[in-house]
Design a protein around this motif. Structure first.
Motif, PDB file in Angstrom:
ATOM      1  N   VAL A  65       0.859  -1.182   0.000  1.00 34.34           N
ATOM      2  CA  VAL A  65       0.000   0.000   0.000  1.00 34.34           C
ATOM      3  C   VAL A  65       0.898   1.236   0.000  1.00 34.34           C
ATOM      4  O   VAL A  65       1.977   1.230   0.584  1.00 34.34           O
ATOM      5  N   ALA A  66       0.475   2.281  -0.704  1.00 39.68           N
ATOM      6  CA  ALA A  66       1.271   3.510  -0.747  1.00 39.68           C
ATOM      7  C   ALA A  66       0.356   4.705  -0.953  1.00 39.68           C
ATOM      8  O   ALA A  66      -0.700   4.591  -1.574  1.00 39.68           O
ATOM      9  N   GLY A  67       0.790   5.835  -0.376  1.00 41.35           N
ATOM     10  CA  GLY A  67       0.018   7.060  -0.559  1.00 41.35           C
ATOM     11  C   GLY A  67       0.655   7.919  -1.639  1.00 41.35           C
ATOM     12  O   GLY A  67       1.865   7.855  -1.866  1.00 41.35           O
ATOM     13  N   ARG A  68      -0.163   8.709  -2.321  1.00 36.25           N
ATOM     14  CA  ARG A  68       0.375   9.570  -3.382  1.00 36.25           C
ATOM     15  C   ARG A  68      -0.223  10.962  -3.260  1.00 36.25           C
ATOM     16  O   ARG A  68      -1.366  11.128  -2.850  1.00 36.25           O
ATOM     17  N   VAL A 128       7.807  12.183  -8.630  1.00 35.14           N
ATOM     18  CA  VAL A 128       8.769  12.910  -7.798  1.00 35.14           C
ATOM     19  C   VAL A 128       8.559  12.470  -6.352  1.00 35.14           C
ATOM     20  O   VAL A 128       7.566  11.814  -6.036  1.00 35.14           O
ATOM     21  N   ASN A 129       9.502  12.851  -5.499  1.00 39.74           N
ATOM     22  CA  ASN A 129       9.396  12.496  -4.088  1.00 39.74           C
ATOM     23  C   ASN A 129       8.236  13.269  -3.450  1.00 39.74           C
ATOM     24  O   ASN A 129       8.085  14.474  -3.630  1.00 39.74           O
ATOM     25  N   ILE A 130       7.397  12.548  -2.676  1.00 32.53           N
ATOM     26  CA  ILE A 130       6.185  13.152  -2.127  1.00 32.53           C
ATOM     27  C   ILE A 130       6.490  14.321  -1.198  1.00 32.53           C
ATOM     28  O   ILE A 130       5.800  15.342  -1.215  1.00 32.53           O
ATOM     29  N   GLU A 131       7.571  14.209  -0.391  1.00 33.07           N
ATOM     30  CA  GLU A 131       7.860  15.267   0.580  1.00 33.07           C
ATOM     31  C   GLU A 131       8.215  16.579  -0.111  1.00 33.07           C
ATOM     32  O   GLU A 131       7.793  17.653   0.307  1.00 33.07           O
ATOM     33  N   GLU A 132       8.990  16.461  -1.213  1.00 33.73           N
ATOM     34  CA  GLU A 132       9.374  17.660  -1.950  1.00 33.73           C
ATOM     35  C   GLU A 132       8.165  18.335  -2.580  1.00 33.73           C
ATOM     36  O   GLU A 132       7.979  19.546  -2.499  1.00 33.73           O
ATOM     37  N   LEU A 133       7.316  17.495  -3.203  1.00 34.66           N
ATOM     38  CA  LEU A 133       6.130  18.046  -3.856  1.00 34.66           C
ATOM     39  C   LEU A 133       5.202  18.667  -2.819  1.00 34.66           C
ATOM     40  O   LEU A 133       4.618  19.726  -3.026  1.00 34.66           O
ATOM     41  N   ASP A 134       5.126  17.995  -1.666  1.00 28.45           N
ATOM     42  CA  ASP A 134       4.282  18.458  -0.580  1.00 28.45           C
ATOM     43  C   ASP A 134       4.702  19.844  -0.117  1.00 28.45           C
ATOM     44  O   ASP A 134       3.879  20.743   0.027  1.00 28.45           O
ATOM     45  N   SER A 135       5.983  20.005   0.079  1.00 25.13           N
ATOM     46  CA  SER A 135       6.438  21.305   0.585  1.00 25.13           C
ATOM     47  C   SER A 135       6.292  22.382  -0.480  1.00 25.13           C
ATOM     48  O   SER A 135       5.973  23.534  -0.177  1.00 25.13           O
ATOM     49  N   LEU A 136       6.467  22.013  -1.758  1.00 23.63           N
ATOM     50  CA  LEU A 136       6.289  22.987  -2.840  1.00 23.63           C
ATOM     51  C   LEU A 136       4.829  23.425  -2.952  1.00 23.63           C
ATOM     52  O   LEU A 136       4.519  24.578  -3.213  1.00 23.63           O
ATOM     53  N   ALA A 137       3.926  22.462  -2.767  1.00 19.51           N
ATOM     54  CA  ALA A 137       2.504  22.768  -2.915  1.00 19.51           C
ATOM     55  C   ALA A 137       1.897  23.290  -1.632  1.00 19.51           C
ATOM     56  O   ALA A 137       0.774  23.801  -1.631  1.00 19.51           O
ATOM     57  N   GLY A 138       2.612  23.135  -0.552  1.00 14.29           N
ATOM     58  CA  GLY A 138       2.135  23.632   0.730  1.00 14.29           C
ATOM     59  C   GLY A 138       0.996  22.826   1.302  1.00 14.29           C
ATOM     60  O   GLY A 138       0.043  23.360   1.867  1.00 14.29           O
ATOM     61  N   LEU A 139       1.062  21.523   1.165  1.00 14.23           N
ATOM     62  CA  LEU A 139      -0.046  20.686   1.621  1.00 14.23           C
ATOM     63  C   LEU A 139       0.133  20.175   3.042  1.00 14.23           C
ATOM     64  O   LEU A 139      -0.800  19.693   3.654  1.00 14.23           O
ATOM     65  N   LYS A 140       1.302  20.242   3.558  1.00 15.74           N
ATOM     66  CA  LYS A 140       1.599  19.831   4.932  1.00 15.74           C
ATOM     67  C   LYS A 140       1.179  18.377   5.208  1.00 15.74           C
ATOM     68  O   LYS A 140       0.333  18.089   6.050  1.00 15.74           O
ATOM     69  N   GLY A 141       1.781  17.485   4.489  1.00 16.06           N
ATOM     70  CA  GLY A 141       1.539  16.049   4.732  1.00 16.06           C
ATOM     71  C   GLY A 141       0.272  15.512   4.103  1.00 16.06           C
ATOM     72  O   GLY A 141      -0.241  14.479   4.521  1.00 16.06           O
ATOM     73  N   GLY A 142      -0.219  16.198   3.114  1.00 13.98           N
ATOM     74  CA  GLY A 142      -1.465  15.734   2.475  1.00 13.98           C
ATOM     75  C   GLY A 142      -1.239  14.578   1.521  1.00 13.98           C
ATOM     76  O   GLY A 142      -0.201  14.479   0.864  1.00 13.98           O
TER      77      GLY A 142
END
Ligand SMILES: Nc1ncnc2c1ncn2[C@@H]1O[C@H](COP(=O)(O)OP(=O)(O)O)[C@@H](O)[C@H]1O
Ligand SMILES: [Mg+2]
Lengths: 240, 403
Positions: free
Chosen positions: B93-96, B200-214
């Motif tokens: 299982v994996a989150g995206r 791409v790596n989820i953490e990088e995309l997350d911080s770029l998009a400003g989702l805070k762990g979404g």
């Protein structure tokens, strides 16, 4: 008066009724008694086959009717007519009489099978019939392995097998050499005498005609001469 | 006796019967093999879609699949993933994090789906690293790595280590751009997928998009498709506020491929059987006509119409029933062999890949189809037997016997 096995009243058959009508049979009147051995003669096209087809229930007349043992078969159609033929009339045709994929034995047995005769009885009767037609040792041969004369004998045996009222044979010797032809006729005559089996056959072979007890002559679909059996018993040979 | 006559009649015209037998067995053989081949192709397509792209089950915020807006995230995603992992039917299982945006290179730009992935979990789920044809998978120490498909790389003339710019909307609604370096180029059997997906790596995309762990999407791979229904029900009941969907619901076009494919194979089979029907009818008609005299004789002797009909019916059925096992056995053997070895469509692999199909097909046939095929064959036999038998009944003894 003896009851007639075959009683044809005013039989007429007209072919191609809506284009050019051909009168193949013209008001034929015929009484045949049990035990008779009758030849129907006449030139080709005189209506012999037509007459035999009518009294054998293979075709329906244009007018008149046929009674077999008191049953008006002209009123019968379809499977009722087929069943009547099965149980009352034995047939021997000129050629291609037998089912080619069955042995001689099986060909004889076949007709009894259609009559639902039990296996034991069938088997006994097949052997008896093979003996009667003098082909005891040919029972396992297929028609293709038998001579023309032998095939016709098997056909006669098969016709006898169903214990019919009479046996119809349309030119049974037409494809046989003269020796086989006379042999076949002698055999039929013997069956007629010993078993009192009624035979009606058509032919234009003089040697065959000479063995008949009664001779009916057809010309252009009309019965022009009928030599009565009584005259033969008188010992007078009317045949040329 | 009727059976005996029918059986022996078949061998009267050996050549004709053998030709018909050959036609029946070849027809059945090719028909069954074609079905098996088609099955293999569809199964491959479905498996590939499940293994490489969709997984068996996907879980989203109820609005995400309709709007694809980045605010529709799965609440408490980490807890949910943990919960799913506990199920014994679940393999991976994996989150995206999913954003739709643009990718640009000096030679052009195009719209794409940006998949922010949990690199390790994702690799267990879709085995992305095994699909790389160039470069390497994500390195934990390196930043701003991107993996793109071969088709896209060709389109934008991108190579390993080249820079590329991704543009997308962040949560605030502003356009954000970021530069990534190409770490790897992948290739799947599905070219359209390769053209429209980047990772791409989820953490990088997350911080770029400003989702805070979404997390937008949780993909679940099962050990077997057989446990799909039970897992679906289970997840639906424990996650009532989320949308739990099976691969069929996620990708209806694959469901359609499957059902259209199944219908297709019966149409193929139908056409083959129809052609055979005509052949059989024709042959048997000829055989009946040739035997007009004999059948007339049988009618004269006292064989009734029902028995004549049955005899011809049996003849036809014998022929078909003799041809079927031969064709079926040939089919089983070929299917068994090719199922084992696979059929390599080397010359056409590019074409197939464009439609998402694998160039190696493993034919197979299932029980349900086999029963349906047998049923169709029986119908064929009956239909093609009736007409010649009907014809035999039209024979009139008097004219048939005429010298
Ligand atoms: N099915 C038929 N259709 C038309 N004419 C026929 C048919 N059968 C026989 N005929 C004609 O009827 C006449 C009598 O024929 P047929 O009974 O066969 O004579 P035979 O058996 O004495 O040679 C002939 O003129 C023949 O051409
Ligand atoms: Mg004649």
């Amino acid at each position: 008066m003896k009851q007639a096995v075959i009683d044809a009243h005013n039989l007429s058959k007209i072919y191609d009724e809506d284009s050019i009508p051909v009168v193949a049979l013209d008001h034929a009147q015929l009484h045949l008694n049990r035990g008779e051995f009758t030849a129907i003669k006449g030139p080709s096209g005189s209506g012999k086959t037509t007459l035999l087809n009518m009294i054998g229930g293979l075709d329906h007349p244009s007018s008149g009717y046929v009674e077999i043992n008191g049953t008006n078969i002209t009123k019968l159609h379809g499977n009722a007519l087929i069943d009547f033929r099965l149980n009352n009339i034995g047939f021997v045709f000129q050629s291609y009489n037998l089912i080619p994929v069955l042995t001689a034995k099986e060909n004889i047995e076949f007709i009894m099978l259609l009559q639902k005769i039990p296996a034991k009885q069938r088997e006994m009767r097949v052997l008896e019939l093979l003996k009667q037609v003098g082909l005891e040792n040919k029972g396992d041969k297929r028609p293709g392995e038998l001579s023309g004369g032998q095939q016709q004998r098997i056909a006669v045996a098969r016709a006898l097998a169903s214990k019919p009222q009479f046996i119809l044979a349309d030119e049974p010797t037409a494809n046989l050499d003269s020796v086989s032809a006379t042999n076949l006729l002698d055999m039929m005559l013997k069956l007629n005498e010993e078993e009192n089996m009624t035979f009606v056959f058509s032919t234009h072979d003089q040697r065959v005609i000479s063995r008949a007890r009664r001779v009916i002559t057809l010309e252009d679909g009309k019965i022009v001469e009928d030599t009565a059996p009584a005259k033969i018993t008188n010992g007078i040979n009317l045949l040329e | 006796m009727i059976l005996k006559i029918a059986r022996r009649n078949i061998w009267r015209s050996k050549k004709r019967s053998l030709t018909l037998l050959l036609a029946i067995s070849l027809g059945l053989w090719s028909g069954m093999f074609l079905i098996a081949f088609y099955n293999g192709m569809i199964e491959q397509r479905v498996n590939a879609a499940i293994q490489d792209e969709i997984s068996h089950i996907q879980i989203h915020h109820p609005n995400f699949l309709n709007d694809h807006e980045s605010r529709f995230i799965v609440p408490d995603a980490e807890k949910t993933i943990k919960l799913i992992k506990e199920n014994s039917s679940v393999k991976a299982v994996a989150g995206r994090l999913i954003l739709f945006g643009m990718i640009a290179s000096p030679s052009g730009s195009t719209g794409i789906k940006i998949n922010g992935i949990q690199t390790e979990a994702e690799n267990k789920l879709t085995q992305l690293s095994s699909k790389l044809i160039d470069g390497h998978y994500f390195t934990p120490s390196k930043r701003n790595e991107i993996i793109i498909g071969q088709k896209l790389a060709n389109k934008l003339k991108l190579n390993i280590n080249k820079k590329t710019i991704l543009t997308f909307q962040d949560t605030a609604g502003n356009l954000a751009s970021a530069a990534f370096r190409i770490a790897g180029i992948f290739k799947t059997q599905n070219t359209p997928f390769d053209e429209t997906n980047v990772f791409v790596n989820i953490e990088e995309l997350d911080s770029l998009a400003g989702l805070k762990g979404g997390i937008h999407e949780i993909a679940v791979l099962l050990y077997s498709n057989n446990s799909l229904d039970s897992c679906l029900q289970r997840f639906k009941s424990v996650l009532p506020e989320l949308e739990v969907k099976s691969w069929i619901e996620i990708s209806p076009e694959i469901g359609i491929t499957v059902s259209a494919g199944t219908q297709m194979v019966y149409i193929y089979m139908g056409i083959i059987l129809l052609a055979l029907t005509f052949g059989i009818i024709n042959t048997m008609m000829m055989s009946v006509l040739e035997r007009t005299r004999e059948i007339g004789m049988l009618l004269a002797l006292g064989m009734n119409k029902f028995k004549i009909f049955t005899m011809i019916l049996w003849e036809t059925c014998f022929l078909i029933l003799a041809g079927c096992p031969v064709g079926m056995i040939l089919a089983f053997i070929t299917i068994a062999i090719t199922h084992h070895t696979g059929i390599h469509l080397n010359n056409y692999s590019e074409v197939y890949a464009n439609f998402g199909y694998s160039p190696v097909v493993y034919p197979n046939l299932n029980m349900d189809q086999l029963i349906k095929i047998i049923f169709m064959v029986i119908i064929t036999a009956l239909v093609s037997a009736i007409f010649p038998a009907q014809r035999a009944l039209k024979i009139k003894p008097a004219s048939a016997i005429k010298n």
